[in-house]
Scaffold this motif. Sequence first.
Motif, PDB file in Angstrom:
ATOM      1  N   VAL A  57       0.853  -1.184   0.000  1.00 39.40           N
ATOM      2  CA  VAL A  57       0.000   0.000   0.000  1.00 39.40           C
ATOM      3  C   VAL A  57       0.888   1.232   0.000  1.00 39.40           C
ATOM      4  O   VAL A  57       1.774   1.366   0.833  1.00 39.40           O
ATOM      5  CB  VAL A  57      -0.935   0.004   1.231  1.00 39.40           C
ATOM      6  CG1 VAL A  57      -1.813   1.247   1.243  1.00 39.40           C
ATOM      7  CG2 VAL A  57      -1.789  -1.253   1.256  1.00 39.40           C
ATOM      8  N   HIS A  58       0.644   2.141  -0.964  1.00 37.27           N
ATOM      9  CA  HIS A  58       1.416   3.384  -1.084  1.00 37.27           C
ATOM     10  C   HIS A  58       0.467   4.564  -0.905  1.00 37.27           C
ATOM     11  O   HIS A  58      -0.544   4.658  -1.610  1.00 37.27           O
ATOM     12  CB  HIS A  58       2.093   3.476  -2.451  1.00 37.27           C
ATOM     13  CG  HIS A  58       2.992   2.326  -2.743  1.00 37.27           C
ATOM     14  ND1 HIS A  58       4.249   2.208  -2.206  1.00 37.27           N
ATOM     15  CD2 HIS A  58       2.799   1.221  -3.497  1.00 37.27           C
ATOM     16  CE1 HIS A  58       4.807   1.084  -2.631  1.00 37.27           C
ATOM     17  NE2 HIS A  58       3.944   0.457  -3.411  1.00 37.27           N
ATOM     18  N   ILE A  59       0.802   5.449   0.043  1.00 34.84           N
ATOM     19  CA  ILE A  59       0.018   6.653   0.295  1.00 34.84           C
ATOM     20  C   ILE A  59       0.833   7.846  -0.172  1.00 34.84           C
ATOM     21  O   ILE A  59       1.984   8.011   0.226  1.00 34.84           O
ATOM     22  CB  ILE A  59      -0.334   6.790   1.788  1.00 34.84           C
ATOM     23  CG1 ILE A  59      -1.149   5.584   2.254  1.00 34.84           C
ATOM     24  CG2 ILE A  59      -1.081   8.093   2.044  1.00 34.84           C
ATOM     25  CD1 ILE A  59      -1.399   5.540   3.743  1.00 34.84           C
ATOM     26  N   SER A  60       0.239   8.666  -1.013  1.00 36.90           N
ATOM     27  CA  SER A  60       0.895   9.877  -1.498  1.00 36.90           C
ATOM     28  C   SER A  60      -0.110  11.027  -1.385  1.00 36.90           C
ATOM     29  O   SER A  60      -1.010  11.148  -2.227  1.00 36.90           O
ATOM     30  CB  SER A  60       1.345   9.687  -2.948  1.00 36.90           C
ATOM     31  OG  SER A  60       1.924  10.875  -3.432  1.00 36.90           O
ATOM     32  N   VAL A  64      -4.243   6.905  -2.537  1.00 40.58           N
ATOM     33  CA  VAL A  64      -3.768   5.603  -2.058  1.00 40.58           C
ATOM     34  C   VAL A  64      -3.816   4.610  -3.216  1.00 40.58           C
ATOM     35  O   VAL A  64      -4.817   4.548  -3.940  1.00 40.58           O
ATOM     36  CB  VAL A  64      -4.634   5.073  -0.898  1.00 40.58           C
ATOM     37  CG1 VAL A  64      -4.121   3.727  -0.418  1.00 40.58           C
ATOM     38  CG2 VAL A  64      -4.693   6.065   0.238  1.00 40.58           C
ATOM     39  N   VAL A  65      -2.738   3.861  -3.398  1.00 44.46           N
ATOM     40  CA  VAL A  65      -2.687   2.812  -4.411  1.00 44.46           C
ATOM     41  C   VAL A  65      -2.157   1.550  -3.739  1.00 44.46           C
ATOM     42  O   VAL A  65      -1.180   1.598  -2.986  1.00 44.46           O
ATOM     43  CB  VAL A  65      -1.772   3.199  -5.592  1.00 44.46           C
ATOM     44  CG1 VAL A  65      -1.652   2.045  -6.575  1.00 44.46           C
ATOM     45  CG2 VAL A  65      -2.299   4.438  -6.293  1.00 44.46           C
ATOM     46  N   HIS A  81      -9.281  -0.395   2.009  1.00 41.64           N
ATOM     47  CA  HIS A  81     -10.024   0.416   2.980  1.00 41.64           C
ATOM     48  C   HIS A  81      -9.182   1.650   3.294  1.00 41.64           C
ATOM     49  O   HIS A  81      -7.999   1.529   3.617  1.00 41.64           O
ATOM     50  CB  HIS A  81     -10.288  -0.374   4.262  1.00 41.64           C
ATOM     51  CG  HIS A  81     -10.957  -1.691   4.007  1.00 41.64           C
ATOM     52  ND1 HIS A  81     -12.319  -1.810   3.861  1.00 41.64           N
ATOM     53  CD2 HIS A  81     -10.454  -2.931   3.831  1.00 41.64           C
ATOM     54  CE1 HIS A  81     -12.622  -3.080   3.628  1.00 41.64           C
ATOM     55  NE2 HIS A  81     -11.502  -3.779   3.611  1.00 41.64           N
ATOM     56  N   ILE A  82      -9.798   2.818   3.215  1.00 35.36           N
ATOM     57  CA  ILE A  82      -9.084   4.076   3.442  1.00 35.36           C
ATOM     58  C   ILE A  82      -9.782   4.857   4.546  1.00 35.36           C
ATOM     59  O   ILE A  82     -10.986   5.110   4.467  1.00 35.36           O
ATOM     60  CB  ILE A  82      -9.031   4.924   2.152  1.00 35.36           C
ATOM     61  CG1 ILE A  82      -8.368   4.141   1.029  1.00 35.36           C
ATOM     62  CG2 ILE A  82      -8.311   6.241   2.410  1.00 35.36           C
ATOM     63  CD1 ILE A  82      -8.497   4.786  -0.324  1.00 35.36           C
ATOM     64  N   GLU A  83      -9.015   5.224   5.570  1.00 39.10           N
ATOM     65  CA  GLU A  83      -9.516   6.051   6.660  1.00 39.10           C
ATOM     66  C   GLU A  83      -8.890   7.439   6.521  1.00 39.10           C
ATOM     67  O   GLU A  83      -7.667   7.576   6.527  1.00 39.10           O
ATOM     68  CB  GLU A  83      -9.144   5.429   8.008  1.00 39.10           C
ATOM     69  CG  GLU A  83      -9.751   6.139   9.178  1.00 39.10           C
ATOM     70  CD  GLU A  83      -9.432   5.435  10.480  1.00 39.10           C
ATOM     71  OE1 GLU A  83      -9.051   6.139  11.428  1.00 39.10           O
ATOM     72  OE2 GLU A  83      -9.544   4.205  10.528  1.00 39.10           O
ATOM     73  N   LEU A 107      -5.513  -1.602  -6.761  1.00 38.50           N
ATOM     74  CA  LEU A 107      -6.652  -0.956  -6.124  1.00 38.50           C
ATOM     75  C   LEU A 107      -6.262   0.484  -5.829  1.00 38.50           C
ATOM     76  O   LEU A 107      -5.112   0.748  -5.451  1.00 38.50           O
ATOM     77  CB  LEU A 107      -7.013  -1.667  -4.815  1.00 38.50           C
ATOM     78  CG  LEU A 107      -7.281  -3.165  -4.903  1.00 38.50           C
ATOM     79  CD1 LEU A 107      -7.293  -3.779  -3.516  1.00 38.50           C
ATOM     80  CD2 LEU A 107      -8.595  -3.413  -5.597  1.00 38.50           C
ATOM     81  N   SER A 108      -7.196   1.410  -5.975  1.00 38.99           N
ATOM     82  CA  SER A 108      -6.869   2.807  -5.675  1.00 38.99           C
ATOM     83  C   SER A 108      -8.074   3.521  -5.099  1.00 38.99           C
ATOM     84  O   SER A 108      -9.219   3.128  -5.311  1.00 38.99           O
ATOM     85  CB  SER A 108      -6.364   3.528  -6.926  1.00 38.99           C
ATOM     86  OG  SER A 108      -7.383   3.585  -7.892  1.00 38.99           O
ATOM     87  N   GLY A 109      -7.798   4.588  -4.372  1.00 36.67           N
ATOM     88  CA  GLY A 109      -8.837   5.412  -3.772  1.00 36.67           C
ATOM     89  C   GLY A 109      -8.195   6.674  -3.241  1.00 36.67           C
ATOM     90  O   GLY A 109      -6.979   6.873  -3.346  1.00 36.67           O
TER      91      GLY A 109
END
Length: 127
Positions: A57-60, A64-65, A81-83, A107-109
């Motif tokens: 999981v990569h957060i930028s 999120v990807v 799942h993204i909080e 997956l992305s969001g």
Amino acid sequence: MRLSRNLASVTVAATLLLCLPYDPVPHARVRSVPPAAGQPAVPEQVGAQPFGSECRVHISGSHVVAHCHNPYVGTDRVRLHIECARWWDIDTDTSPADAGPAATVRLSGRCWKEVRTAWVSHQRQGS
């Protein structure tokens, strides 16, 4: 004199680290079954087949990807799942995606602002 004390401290710390017990854990969950009379010991798998994709999981910023690779035979249904960090920002869950054997899924969001945390859930297909 000061250099020799620092060197002695480093030497003692390195020696203590090397003397710590190390108990490697195998990747596969197996246990030994006591052999029957005259039979050699054979490892038996605990539970079902190995299962679960390896996900990164990569957060930028607010995006999120996740890339999930499934090395096993069974299909893994993964979901991101993204909080979000802000109380007014809506947390999100992606639609489930099936990661088949030897397949990788993306997956992305996103959040409107900052991401607090993100993770991937796993489910056996058909469960």
